[in-house]
Design an enzyme around this catalytic site. Structure first.
Site, PDB file in Angstrom:
ATOM      1  N   GLU A 141     -12.589  58.857 -33.586  1.00  0.00           N
ATOM      2  CA  GLU A 141     -13.564  59.561 -32.685  1.00  0.00           C
ATOM      3  C   GLU A 141     -13.810  60.213 -32.143  1.00  0.00           C
ATOM      4  O   GLU A 141     -14.753  60.121 -31.303  1.00  0.00           O
ATOM      5  CB  GLU A 141     -14.491  57.663 -32.434  1.00  0.00           C
ATOM      6  CG  GLU A 141     -14.252  57.072 -33.877  1.00  0.00           C
ATOM      7  CD  GLU A 141     -14.878  55.045 -32.683  1.00  0.00           C
ATOM      8  OE1 GLU A 141     -15.224  55.437 -31.995  1.00  0.00           O
ATOM      9  OE2 GLU A 141     -14.970  54.100 -33.942  1.00  0.00           O
ATOM     10  N   ASN A 185      -9.605  59.010 -38.129  1.00  0.00           N
ATOM     11  CA  ASN A 185     -10.100  57.464 -38.472  1.00  0.00           C
ATOM     12  C   ASN A 185     -11.762  58.321 -37.704  1.00  0.00           C
ATOM     13  O   ASN A 185     -11.846  58.328 -36.166  1.00  0.00           O
ATOM     14  CB  ASN A 185      -9.908  56.355 -37.715  1.00  0.00           C
ATOM     15  CG  ASN A 185     -10.074  54.884 -38.441  1.00  0.00           C
ATOM     16  OD1 ASN A 185     -10.197  55.119 -39.684  1.00  0.00           O
ATOM     17  ND2 ASN A 185     -10.457  53.856 -37.305  1.00  0.00           N
ATOM     18  N   HIS A 221     -18.160  50.620 -41.230  1.00  0.00           N
ATOM     19  CA  HIS A 221     -19.050  49.727 -40.657  1.00  0.00           C
ATOM     20  C   HIS A 221     -20.069  49.792 -41.145  1.00  0.00           C
ATOM     21  O   HIS A 221     -20.914  50.914 -40.227  1.00  0.00           O
ATOM     22  CB  HIS A 221     -19.202  49.814 -39.076  1.00  0.00           C
ATOM     23  CG  HIS A 221     -18.001  49.549 -38.640  1.00  0.00           C
ATOM     24  ND1 HIS A 221     -17.265  48.723 -38.529  1.00  0.00           N
ATOM     25  CD2 HIS A 221     -16.787  50.433 -37.560  1.00  0.00           C
ATOM     26  CE1 HIS A 221     -15.775  48.188 -38.343  1.00  0.00           C
ATOM     27  NE2 HIS A 221     -15.810  49.336 -37.431  1.00  0.00           N
ATOM     28  N   GLU A 250     -11.926  49.468 -41.747  1.00  0.00           N
ATOM     29  CA  GLU A 250     -12.292  49.101 -40.542  1.00  0.00           C
ATOM     30  C   GLU A 250     -13.555  48.197 -41.437  1.00  0.00           C
ATOM     31  O   GLU A 250     -14.539  47.927 -40.871  1.00  0.00           O
ATOM     32  CB  GLU A 250     -12.960  49.388 -39.320  1.00  0.00           C
ATOM     33  CG  GLU A 250     -12.412  50.310 -38.884  1.00  0.00           C
ATOM     34  CD  GLU A 250     -12.210  51.044 -37.094  1.00  0.00           C
ATOM     35  OE1 GLU A 250     -13.047  51.092 -36.553  1.00  0.00           O
ATOM     36  OE2 GLU A 250     -11.226  51.297 -36.610  1.00  0.00           O
ATOM     37  N   ASP A 252     -16.733  46.174 -42.441  1.00  0.00           N
ATOM     38  CA  ASP A 252     -17.294  45.038 -42.204  1.00  0.00           C
ATOM     39  C   ASP A 252     -18.947  45.434 -43.060  1.00  0.00           C
ATOM     40  O   ASP A 252     -19.091  46.559 -43.161  1.00  0.00           O
ATOM     41  CB  ASP A 252     -17.464  44.086 -40.852  1.00  0.00           C
ATOM     42  CG  ASP A 252     -17.594  45.180 -39.727  1.00  0.00           C
ATOM     43  OD1 ASP A 252     -18.263  46.434 -40.100  1.00  0.00           O
ATOM     44  OD2 ASP A 252     -16.979  45.079 -38.573  1.00  0.00           O
TER      45      ASP A 252
HETATM   46  O1  G3I Z   1      -9.199  40.987 -23.867  1.00  0.00           O
HETATM   47  C1  G3I Z   1     -11.133  40.576 -22.943  1.00  0.00           C
HETATM   48  C2  G3I Z   1     -10.744  38.888 -22.139  1.00  0.00           C
HETATM   49  O2  G3I Z   1      -9.634  38.872 -21.619  1.00  0.00           O
HETATM   50  C3  G3I Z   1     -12.150  39.076 -21.442  1.00  0.00           C
HETATM   51  O3  G3I Z   1     -12.300  37.671 -20.977  1.00  0.00           O
HETATM   52  C4  G3I Z   1     -13.311  39.609 -22.059  1.00  0.00           C
HETATM   53  C5  G3I Z   1     -14.547  40.094 -21.285  1.00  0.00           C
HETATM   54  O4  G3I Z   1     -15.704  40.408 -21.743  1.00  0.00           O
HETATM   55  O5  G3I Z   1     -13.097  40.339 -22.447  1.00  0.00           O
HETATM   56  C6  G3I Z   1     -11.615  40.147 -23.910  1.00  0.00           C
HETATM   57  O6  G3I Z   1     -11.896  42.154 -24.223  1.00  0.00           O
HETATM   58  C7  G3I Z   1     -12.901  42.657 -24.878  1.00  0.00           C
HETATM   59  C8  G3I Z   1     -12.175  42.595 -25.960  1.00  0.00           C
HETATM   60  O7  G3I Z   1     -13.323  43.178 -27.220  1.00  0.00           O
HETATM   61  C9  G3I Z   1     -11.373  41.608 -26.870  1.00  0.00           C
HETATM   62  O8  G3I Z   1     -12.264  40.449 -26.906  1.00  0.00           O
HETATM   63  C10 G3I Z   1     -13.242  43.918 -24.768  1.00  0.00           C
HETATM   64  O9  G3I Z   1     -14.194  44.068 -23.044  1.00  0.00           O
HETATM   65  C11 G3I Z   1     -14.067  44.453 -25.604  1.00  0.00           C
HETATM   66  O10 G3I Z   1     -13.800  45.562 -24.924  1.00  0.00           O
HETATM   67  C12 G3I Z   1     -12.806  44.694 -26.783  1.00  0.00           C
HETATM   68  O11 G3I Z   1     -13.959  45.183 -27.811  1.00  0.00           O
HETATM   69  C13 G3I Z   1     -13.282  45.793 -28.830  1.00  0.00           C
HETATM   70  C14 G3I Z   1     -13.670  46.983 -29.226  1.00  0.00           C
HETATM   71  O12 G3I Z   1     -13.216  48.094 -30.018  1.00  0.00           O
HETATM   72  C15 G3I Z   1     -13.479  48.225 -27.360  1.00  0.00           C
HETATM   73  O13 G3I Z   1     -11.954  48.604 -27.797  1.00  0.00           O
HETATM   74  C16 G3I Z   1     -13.941  44.600 -30.020  1.00  0.00           C
HETATM   75  O14 G3I Z   1     -13.177  43.821 -30.121  1.00  0.00           O
HETATM   76  C17 G3I Z   1     -13.245  45.473 -31.266  1.00  0.00           C
HETATM   77  O15 G3I Z   1     -13.596  44.842 -32.570  1.00  0.00           O
HETATM   78  C18 G3I Z   1     -13.511  47.256 -31.377  1.00  0.00           C
HETATM   79  O16 G3I Z   1     -12.580  47.465 -31.947  1.00  0.00           O
HETATM   80  C19 G3I Z   1     -13.474  49.669 -32.478  1.00  0.00           C
HETATM   81  C20 G3I Z   1     -12.644  50.114 -32.899  1.00  0.00           C
HETATM   82  O17 G3I Z   1     -11.326  50.323 -31.878  1.00  0.00           O
HETATM   83  C21 G3I Z   1     -12.932  51.840 -33.598  1.00  0.00           C
HETATM   84  N1  G3I Z   1     -13.795  52.024 -33.969  1.00  0.00           N
HETATM   85  C22 G3I Z   1     -15.615  50.759 -33.949  1.00  0.00           C
HETATM   86  C23 G3I Z   1     -14.481  49.702 -34.156  1.00  0.00           C
HETATM   87  C24 G3I Z   1     -15.521  48.703 -33.488  1.00  0.00           C
HETATM   88  O18 G3I Z   1     -16.728  48.720 -32.677  1.00  0.00           O
END
Ligand code: G3I
Length: 334
Positions: A141, A185, A221, A250, A252
């Site tokens: 990105e 990506n 997405h 990715e 969905d």
């Molecule tokens: O692990 C912590 C947990 O300990 C805590 O309690 C909780 C509170 O909010 O947060 C948890 O971490 C989160 C993590 O997801 C696991 O659920 C982060 O805050 C959250 O920012 C994170 O979001 C991820 C996001 O990328 C940012 O990294 C999403 O799961 C994930 O699906 C998303 O994936 C991205 C791809 O990498 C790139 N393309 C877009 C895609 C969707 O946004």
């Protein structure tokens, strides 16, 4: 075949078997929590898919705790799961403006220090999984949104290193594992609109400069109602014409959930979209893989990040096959 609509996805020919026959990497992003707490999650994942990618635990802010200080535990667990189940492992992602460790952002490092730190990090993680991660999302990105998108200039990496951070990241990854296939990506780059054109121009430029890049990840997405058009075909053909591979990385297809549960019509519309996107992979040149961002609606980023939306994946919250699952199956069988 299915006993009834509600049965857990037990096909005679699993998606995995069908994908193996078509020589397609068929994968899902993995959430490490259910992987270790819900036996059904691990069981269905390894039965239906031949590839895994970490939804989060390979990202720098999860792994990279400080200079020369790495927390491999979770990433190692996924690598072990892939090994034990004979699955391919995709690496996501080495450089992303949303995954910069807090210590690095706040560290007051000079440009050459950031450059050196990133080089060390990429060498460390790519070497650790050398021979196991087959494809890396090296840069994720990097392109901005809008009508005439260029690189995201407000990205930590752009500001610290300059635009050359992209070339450097690919070169460092290649040094650490010359056999890994290296991807750029991005999202909303699936067609011939400005973002797709900007991604195409970026990868063409990388190639021209002799940067080791092997493919483009099209995140996909998508929003329910999406169907493949000639523009999508044109886009993947121009990527393949460069001699690059591409993957749906990715996928969905989210829908708006007015009264809670999706309607039959919404699910059928979604199935048509999934059928189209997998058929694109199977029928157009250069496609190496099709990965969903999760596989069950029980564990999906959509409801948390897109309020009022959900039901985006091929299995529902009970791990039951949705029409989308059967559409993927049909496309793989055809
Ligand atoms: O692990 C912590 C947990 O300990 C805590 O309690 C909780 C509170 O909010 O947060 C948890 O971490 C989160 C993590 O997801 C696991 O659920 C982060 O805050 C959250 O920012 C994170 O979001 C991820 C996001 O990328 C940012 O990294 C999403 O799961 C994930 O699906 C998303 O994936 C991205 C791809 O990498 C790139 N393309 C877009 C895609 C969707 O946004």
């Amino acid at each position: 075949m299915y006993q009834n609509e509600g049965a857990v996805a037990i096909a005679q020919d699993t998606l995995r078997l069908l994908a193996d026959r078509r020589d397609l990497l068929l994968g899902a992003a993995v959430d490490m929590h259910p992987l270790s707490t819900e036996p059904r999650y691990a069981e269905i994942l390894s039965r239906e898919f031949n590839t895994v990618v970490a939804e989060n635990v390979f990202k720098p802010h999860f792994v990279w705790a400080g200079p020369d200080d790495y927390r491999w535990d979770n990433a190692d667990r996924l690598a072990q799961f892939a090994r034990e189940n004979g699955m391919a492992l995709r690496g996501h992602t080495l450089v992303w403006h949303q995954a910069v460790p807090a210590w690095l952002q706040a560290g007051g490092y000079t440009s050459s220090e950031v450059r050196r730190l990133l080089e060390d990090y990429i060498h460390a993680i790519v070497s650790r999984y050398r021979g196991q991660v087959c494809d890396w999302d090296v840069v994720n990105e990097a392109i901005a949104e809008g009508d005439d998108p260029g690189l995201r200039e407000n990205s930590f990496w752009f500001k610290a290193i300059g635009p050359e951070y992209i070339d450097l990241a690919f070169r460092w990854a290649h040094e650490a594992d010359p056999n890994a296939r290296l991807y750029y990506n991005d999202y909303e780059a699936e067609d011939m609109r400005p973002k797709g054109n900007a991604v195409f121009a970026l990868v063409k430029g990388l190639q021209k400069r002799g940067v080791p890049i092997h493919g483009v990840g099209l995140q996909c997405h998508l929003v329910n109602g999406w169907r493949v058009t000639d523009e999508h075909r044109q886009n993947v053909r121009r990527i393949a014409d460069l001699g690059l591979t591409w993957q749906v990385t990715e996928c969905d297809i989210r829908m708006q959930l007015e009264g809670g549960a999706p309607t039959r019509e919404q699910l059928e519309t979604q199935a048509a979209g999934y059928h189209d996107v997998i058929e694109l992979c199977l029928c157009e040149p250069g496609c190496r893989g099709f990965l969903c961002w999760g596989f069950t609606d029980k564990h999906s980023w959509i409801p948390e990040f897109r309020q009022g939306w959900g039901a985006a994946l091929p299995l529902d919250e009970e791990y039951c096959a949705k029409p989308a699952y059967r559409a993927i199956q049909r496309a793989l069988e055809s």
